[in-house]
Scaffold this motif. Structure first.
Motif, mmCIF file in Angstrom:
data_model
loop_
_atom_site.group_PDB
_atom_site.id
_atom_site.type_symbol
_atom_site.label_atom_id
_atom_site.label_comp_id
_atom_site.label_asym_id
_atom_site.label_seq_id
_atom_site.Cartn_x
_atom_site.Cartn_y
_atom_site.Cartn_z
ATOM 1 N N PHE A 23 82.901 28.033 37.655
ATOM 2 C CA PHE A 23 83.011 28.137 38.992
ATOM 3 C C PHE A 23 83.792 26.802 39.230
ATOM 4 N N ARG B 186 74.142 23.847 35.493
ATOM 5 C CA ARG B 186 73.185 24.699 35.093
ATOM 6 C C ARG B 186 73.703 25.958 34.677
ATOM 7 N N SER C 299 75.913 21.441 42.784
ATOM 8 C CA SER C 299 76.365 22.145 43.981
ATOM 9 C C SER C 299 77.092 21.175 45.020
ATOM 10 N N SER C 300 77.907 21.609 45.790
ATOM 11 C CA SER C 300 78.620 20.712 46.931
ATOM 12 C C SER C 300 78.813 21.499 47.998
ATOM 13 N N GLY C 301 77.663 22.425 48.472
ATOM 14 C CA GLY C 301 77.988 23.113 49.690
ATOM 15 C C GLY C 301 77.526 22.211 51.047
ATOM 16 N N ALA D 231 81.233 30.478 45.780
ATOM 17 C CA ALA D 231 79.883 30.501 45.594
ATOM 18 C C ALA D 231 79.603 31.593 44.403
ATOM 19 N N GLN D 232 78.703 31.390 43.644
ATOM 20 C CA GLN D 232 78.233 32.287 42.810
ATOM 21 C C GLN D 232 76.997 33.198 43.935
ATOM 22 N N LEU E 27 73.477 34.628 43.115
ATOM 23 C CA LEU E 27 72.344 33.595 43.025
ATOM 24 C C LEU E 27 72.337 32.913 44.381
ATOM 25 N N LYS F 207 70.145 34.770 46.760
ATOM 26 C CA LYS F 207 68.772 34.637 46.463
ATOM 27 C C LYS F 207 67.904 33.431 46.557
ATOM 28 N N MET G 210 68.097 22.374 54.732
ATOM 29 C CA MET G 210 69.421 22.046 54.416
ATOM 30 C C MET G 210 69.618 21.268 53.291
ATOM 31 N N LEU H 197 69.510 23.258 50.231
ATOM 32 C CA LEU H 197 70.604 24.058 50.128
ATOM 33 C C LEU H 197 71.747 23.491 49.611
ATOM 34 N N LYS H 198 71.953 22.054 50.050
ATOM 35 C CA LYS H 198 73.253 21.196 49.314
ATOM 36 C C LYS H 198 73.025 20.767 48.067
ATOM 37 N N HIS H 199 71.648 20.427 47.755
ATOM 38 C CA HIS H 199 71.717 20.374 46.365
ATOM 39 C C HIS H 199 71.240 21.387 45.098
ATOM 40 N N GLU H 200 70.996 22.438 45.603
ATOM 41 C CA GLU H 200 70.362 23.446 44.470
ATOM 42 C C GLU H 200 71.171 24.576 44.682
ATOM 43 N N VAL H 201 71.708 24.984 45.866
ATOM 44 C CA VAL H 201 72.286 26.325 45.829
ATOM 45 C C VAL H 201 73.724 26.490 45.281
ATOM 46 N N PRO H 202 73.908 27.398 44.484
ATOM 47 C CA PRO H 202 75.584 27.466 43.531
ATOM 48 C C PRO H 202 76.591 27.647 44.771
ATOM 49 N N ILE H 203 76.946 26.734 45.473
ATOM 50 C CA ILE H 203 78.019 26.794 46.654
ATOM 51 C C ILE H 203 78.858 25.503 46.376
ATOM 52 N N TRP H 204 80.105 25.685 46.502
ATOM 53 C CA TRP H 204 80.828 24.504 46.031
ATOM 54 C C TRP H 204 82.093 24.400 47.201
ATOM 55 N N CYS I 125 76.308 16.925 45.321
ATOM 56 C CA CYS I 125 75.174 16.368 44.235
ATOM 57 C C CYS I 125 75.460 15.756 43.090
#
Lengths: 77, 172
Positions: free
Chosen positions: A6, A48, A74-76, B62-63, B66, B69, B123, B126-133, B149
């Motif tokens: 990704f 990860r 992550s960078s959301g 995003a993944q 995951l 979830k 928030m 979400l910014k640090h952990e969730v697999p969104i880029w 992050c």
């Protein structure tokens, strides 16, 4: 095993590819990916890994039919 | 209290990831609860300047399985920790323009402290952990994958983060 990468990792690898070699665990997979693209070593160190949509640790024992996601920081938001 | 459950899902909040504009007004309208005296909405909007350059737009990926979830788990944990009446998070995927909302978090609770604290907690995680880029596309034609992050550079562990929010709030 099927690999999906990704974000910035797509600058180094195909989005999805298959590895035929037998790799014992996530640590070995990481070393394999670095061997393929040494310039990705820095970012891979911060990644990860998820297997079949579950986060796993570096000692997770890989199986041939595993579907692996390589997850950069992550960078959301 | 009325006969309403302590917490519930807000209508329209089912789609945690969306490639369509987020409907903030509708989500907010659906986030009122008879037990809640406080409703907090945070909207993370796309800013026109970053890294000293003019931003044209962002693109998110995003993944997805995951990410959904993990966001559900974060919402559940926040709901339990602060006894929230409502906890909602939605994140955009794909191209998002300047001033558009990239992420929305809504929290409702009996009193405002819990709604504010829980909102920041959701928030932050979400910014640090969730697999969104995000990839930032600049008006000069360049682009850069976002690095919100960078905690691993400091902690040495991709799973260990430094949160803006008080770290004690992350006890599970």
């Amino acid at each position: 095993m099927k690999i999906e990468v990704f974000a910035v990792l797509k600058d180094f690898y195909d989005k999805q590819f298959t590895i035929g070699e037998t790799l014992k665990d996530i640590s070995e997979l990481k070393r394999y990916l670095i061997t393929q693209k040494p310039e990705a070593e820095g970012i891979l160190g911060a990644c990860r890994f998820a297997v079949n949509d579950e986060l796993v640790g570096s000692h997770y024992n890989l199986k041939a039919d595993d579907r692996i996601s390589v997850i950069p920081p992550s960078s959301g938001g | 209290m009325t006969g309403s459950p302590l917490s519930r899902q807000a209508a329209g909040a089912e789609n945690i990831l969306s490639d369509q504009p987020l409907q903030l007004a509708e989500l907010l309208a659906a986030s009122h609860h008879p037990g809640a005296g406080a409703v907090v909405l945070f909207s993370g909007d796309v800013r026109i300047n970053n890294l000293g350059k003019e931003v044209a737009y962002l693109e998110f990926e995003a993944q997805e399985k995951l990410a959904v979830k993990m966001i559900r788990e974060i919402l559940d944990q926040a709901t339990q920790k602060w006894q929230l009446n409502i906890a909602v998070a939605q994140h955009r995927l794909g191209k998002v323009g300047i001033s558009e909302c990239a992420v929305v978090v809504i929290t409702a609770s009996p009193h405002r402290k819990e709604a504010y604290d829980a909102n920041r907690y959701i928030m932050d995680r979400l910014k640090h952990e969730v697999p969104i880029w995000k990839c930032e596309y600049f008006t000069d034609g360049t682009h850069k994958w976002g690095g919100n992050c960078n905690c691993a550079e400091i902690t040495g562990n991709p799973a260990e983060h430094i949160y803006e929010f008080n770290s004690t709030a992350h006890e599970k």
